[in-house]
Design an enzyme around this catalytic site. Structure first.
Site, PDB file in Angstrom:
ATOM      1  N   HIS A  56      -7.636   9.076  -2.840  1.00 61.59           N
ATOM      2  CA  HIS A  56      -7.642   8.947  -1.718  1.00 61.59           C
ATOM      3  C   HIS A  56      -8.755   9.809  -0.502  1.00 61.59           C
ATOM      4  O   HIS A  56      -8.457   9.247   0.989  1.00 61.59           O
ATOM      5  CB  HIS A  56      -5.714   9.806  -1.177  1.00 61.59           C
ATOM      6  N   LYS A  62      -2.545   5.776  -4.720  1.00 51.29           N
ATOM      7  CA  LYS A  62      -3.296   6.551  -4.044  1.00 51.29           C
ATOM      8  C   LYS A  62      -3.575   8.378  -4.984  1.00 51.29           C
ATOM      9  O   LYS A  62      -2.068   8.574  -4.725  1.00 51.29           O
ATOM     10  CB  LYS A  62      -3.912   7.121  -2.653  1.00 51.29           C
ATOM     11  N   TYR A 113       2.703  10.362  -0.032  1.00 53.53           N
ATOM     12  CA  TYR A 113       3.867   8.586   1.057  1.00 53.53           C
ATOM     13  C   TYR A 113       5.029   8.964   1.013  1.00 53.53           C
ATOM     14  O   TYR A 113       6.159   9.117   2.242  1.00 53.53           O
ATOM     15  CB  TYR A 113       3.766   8.157   1.285  1.00 53.53           C
ATOM     16  N   ASP A 149       0.523  -1.143  -0.053  1.00 53.26           N
ATOM     17  CA  ASP A 149      -0.492  -0.425  -0.233  1.00 53.26           C
ATOM     18  C   ASP A 149       0.780   0.895  -0.145  1.00 53.26           C
ATOM     19  O   ASP A 149       1.151   1.523   1.151  1.00 53.26           O
ATOM     20  CB  ASP A 149      -0.633   0.186   1.055  1.00 53.26           C
TER      21      ASP A 149
HETATM   22  P1  NAP Z   1      -0.550   1.007  12.115  1.00 53.62           P
HETATM   23  O1  NAP Z   1       0.171   0.153  10.498  1.00 53.62           O
HETATM   24  O2  NAP Z   1      -1.851   0.299  12.369  1.00 53.62           O
HETATM   25  O3  NAP Z   1       0.566   1.864  12.722  1.00 53.62           O
HETATM   26  C1  NAP Z   1       2.021   1.735  12.265  1.00 53.62           C
HETATM   27  C2  NAP Z   1       2.079   1.896  13.938  1.00 53.62           C
HETATM   28  O4  NAP Z   1       2.677  -0.159  14.009  1.00 53.62           O
HETATM   29  C3  NAP Z   1       4.563   2.096  13.577  1.00 53.62           C
HETATM   30  O5  NAP Z   1       4.179   3.070  14.566  1.00 53.62           O
HETATM   31  C4  NAP Z   1       4.523   0.783  13.964  1.00 53.62           C
HETATM   32  O6  NAP Z   1       6.043   0.712  13.943  1.00 53.62           O
HETATM   33  C5  NAP Z   1       3.728  -0.072  14.961  1.00 53.62           C
HETATM   34  N1  NAP Z   1       4.156  -1.518  15.012  1.00 53.62           N
HETATM   35  C6  NAP Z   1       3.389  -2.113  13.790  1.00 53.62           C
HETATM   36  N2  NAP Z   1       3.386  -3.588  13.774  1.00 53.62           N
HETATM   37  C7  NAP Z   1       3.880  -3.590  15.207  1.00 53.62           C
HETATM   38  C8  NAP Z   1       3.823  -4.411  16.560  1.00 53.62           C
HETATM   39  N3  NAP Z   1       3.350  -5.931  15.773  1.00 53.62           N
HETATM   40  N4  NAP Z   1       3.964  -4.152  17.271  1.00 53.62           N
HETATM   41  C9  NAP Z   1       4.046  -2.718  17.832  1.00 53.62           C
HETATM   42  N5  NAP Z   1       4.186  -1.687  16.902  1.00 53.62           N
HETATM   43  C10 NAP Z   1       3.910  -2.213  15.651  1.00 53.62           C
HETATM   44  O7  NAP Z   1      -0.497   1.858  10.831  1.00 53.62           O
HETATM   45  P2  NAP Z   1      -0.516   3.340  10.170  1.00 53.62           P
HETATM   46  O8  NAP Z   1       0.597   2.776   9.424  1.00 53.62           O
HETATM   47  O9  NAP Z   1      -1.188   4.448   9.919  1.00 53.62           O
HETATM   48  O10 NAP Z   1      -1.281   1.914   8.704  1.00 53.62           O
HETATM   49  C11 NAP Z   1      -1.368   1.074   7.980  1.00 53.62           C
HETATM   50  C12 NAP Z   1      -1.174   2.070   6.404  1.00 53.62           C
HETATM   51  O11 NAP Z   1      -2.187   2.426   6.280  1.00 53.62           O
HETATM   52  C13 NAP Z   1       0.094   3.126   6.490  1.00 53.62           C
HETATM   53  O12 NAP Z   1       1.474   2.623   6.244  1.00 53.62           O
HETATM   54  C14 NAP Z   1      -0.332   3.618   5.142  1.00 53.62           C
HETATM   55  O13 NAP Z   1      -0.165   2.287   4.387  1.00 53.62           O
HETATM   56  C15 NAP Z   1      -2.009   2.929   5.175  1.00 53.62           C
HETATM   57  N6  NAP Z   1      -2.915   4.475   5.418  1.00 53.62           N
HETATM   58  C16 NAP Z   1      -3.886   5.305   4.473  1.00 53.62           C
HETATM   59  C17 NAP Z   1      -4.316   6.066   4.911  1.00 53.62           C
HETATM   60  C18 NAP Z   1      -5.397   6.842   4.438  1.00 53.62           C
HETATM   61  O14 NAP Z   1      -5.505   7.484   4.051  1.00 53.62           O
HETATM   62  N7  NAP Z   1      -5.639   5.827   2.910  1.00 53.62           N
HETATM   63  C19 NAP Z   1      -3.908   6.422   6.094  1.00 53.62           C
HETATM   64  C20 NAP Z   1      -3.451   6.017   7.536  1.00 53.62           C
HETATM   65  C21 NAP Z   1      -1.991   5.194   7.155  1.00 53.62           C
HETATM   66  P3  NAP Z   1       7.814  -0.088  13.541  1.00 53.62           P
HETATM   67  O15 NAP Z   1       7.747   0.527  11.817  1.00 53.62           O
HETATM   68  O16 NAP Z   1       8.554   1.069  14.064  1.00 53.62           O
HETATM   69  O17 NAP Z   1       7.469  -1.015  13.440  1.00 53.62           O
END
Ligand code: NAP
Length: 318
Positions: free
Chosen positions: A121, A88, A58, A53
């Site tokens: 997006h 996106k 990004y 993704d």
């Molecule tokens: P997330 O995946 O819920 O959380 C990411 C955070 O969790 C990072 O700080 C990561 O740190 C940590 N983490 C990951 N696995 C872990 C585990 N097993 N134990 C403890 N901590 C852990 O949040 P997100 O990045 O917001 O969402 C995921 C993806 O969704 C994004 O990367 C992006 O591709 C997409 N997204 C889309 C939108 C949209 O508007 N469409 C908005 C936000 C995000 P480390 O890297 O240090 O492990």
């Protein structure tokens, strides 16, 4: 499972008839640098991730593309077709005449001939000349959903996006879209996790055949847009302890059991591995009773705006 066996990630079938692996590898980070993203994406492919993704905002498209090229060279995958790549359309390109050029630019960044999924997006548009992450009020302009969607359909018809969809859409905006779409959105990617469970939106999407992809599935702990509500939850800690799993694994398992897909971001090898190991346990009725008590709160209130746009974005829905 032996330590060398990769966990098999199941697919769902989108209404566009394409397969999408349930687990996606997220690449949004405030500190994205090319080398880190590339190394993490190659490691992810080694571990078994097949769904990636990204987004034009990004700053990860190019590094992801380099990782894919490297994975092909190393023989980690035999064809690009083994991957599912999402990108996106950003707010400054959210105008009918800018959709196709924006997709072409994303493809160029990625070094790919097509995307598996292209998403609008946010249901918001900014002045085309202003490209940034947080917009001020006078930098936003009215969003022409009908015109933009017609251009998204054109991208699909040209074979540049196998599936098209949206992100951060409320049920009301999906209703509007479905009233004129020739090609319905295959996916709505939204904030979805144990502290923002989105029952109504999920039910609506299910009824319309729109696959929900959860973003911030762990609550985006450690980021400026997320919180530690999920990862610090005492209830989830207890559930995780009983199953001999981590809170992250319980959170991701819950999403899988809801029939949605998700993109989870980690650039840490152990956590990347851990986030795939969710197919060898199930949540119990007792777990669900506890999960249903978790306090609910939306984290992404204003999205890409530096001021309150909650009504504009979410139409008062929860
Ligand atoms: P997330 O995946 O819920 O959380 C990411 C955070 O969790 C990072 O700080 C990561 O740190 C940590 N983490 C990951 N696995 C872990 C585990 N097993 N134990 C403890 N901590 C852990 O949040 P997100 O990045 O917001 O969402 C995921 C993806 O969704 C994004 O990367 C992006 O591709 C997409 N997204 C889309 C939108 C949209 O508007 N469409 C908005 C936000 C995000 P480390 O890297 O240090 O492990």
């Amino acid at each position: 499972m032996s330590s060398t066996t990769k966990p098999a990630v199941p697919n769902v079938v989108l209404q566009s008839s394409f397969n999408m692996p349930v687990i996606g590898f997220g690449t949004a980070s405030e500190t994205n640098d090319g080398d880190t993203v590339k190394a993490a994406a190659i490691e992810a492919i080694k571990l078994g991730y097949r769904h990636f993704d990204t987004a034009s905002c990004y700053g990860s498209e190019q590094a992801l593309g380099e990782a894919i090229a490297e994975a092909l060279k190393l023989g980690l995958i035999s064809s690009r077709n083994e991957l599912f790549v999402t990108s996106k359309l950003w707010l400054s390109d959210n105008h009918p005449h800018l959709v196709l050029p924006a997709l072409q630019k994303s493809l160029q960044n990625l070094g790919l001939e097509y995307l598996d999924l292209y998403l609008v997006h946010f249901p918001m548009s900014a002045k085309p000349e202003i490209r940034k992450f947080f917009y001020k009020e006078d930098e936003l302009v009215p969003f022409d959903l009908k015109g933009v969607w017609a251009s998204m359909e054109q991208c699909h018809n040209l074979g540049l996006a196998k599936s098209i969809g949206v992100s951060n859409f409320s049920t009301k905006k999906l209703q509007d879209l479905l009233s004129f779409a020739t090609i319905p959105p295959a996916v709505n990617q939204v904030e979805l996790n144990l502290s923002w469970q989105q029952r109504n939106l999920r039910e609506y999407c299910k009824a319309k055949g729109i696959m929900v992809t959860a973003y911030s599935p762990l609550g985006a702990n450690g980021t400026s847009w997320g919180s530690n509500d999920v990862m610090d939850s005492e209830v989830l800690k207890q559930i995780a302890h009983v199953h001999g799993k981590t809170i992250a694994q319980v959170s991701l398992r819950w999403l899988y059991e809801q029939g949605v897909t998700f993109a989870v971001k980690s650039y840490n090898k152990e956590r990347m591995k851990q986030n795939l190991e969710i197919f060898d346990f199930s949540l119990t009725n007792d777990d669900y009773q506890k999960i249903n008590q978790i306090k609910q709160e939306r984290k992404v209130k204003n999205g890409p705006a530096g001021f309150d746009v909650a009504d504009l974005l979410w139409d008062g829905e929860n």
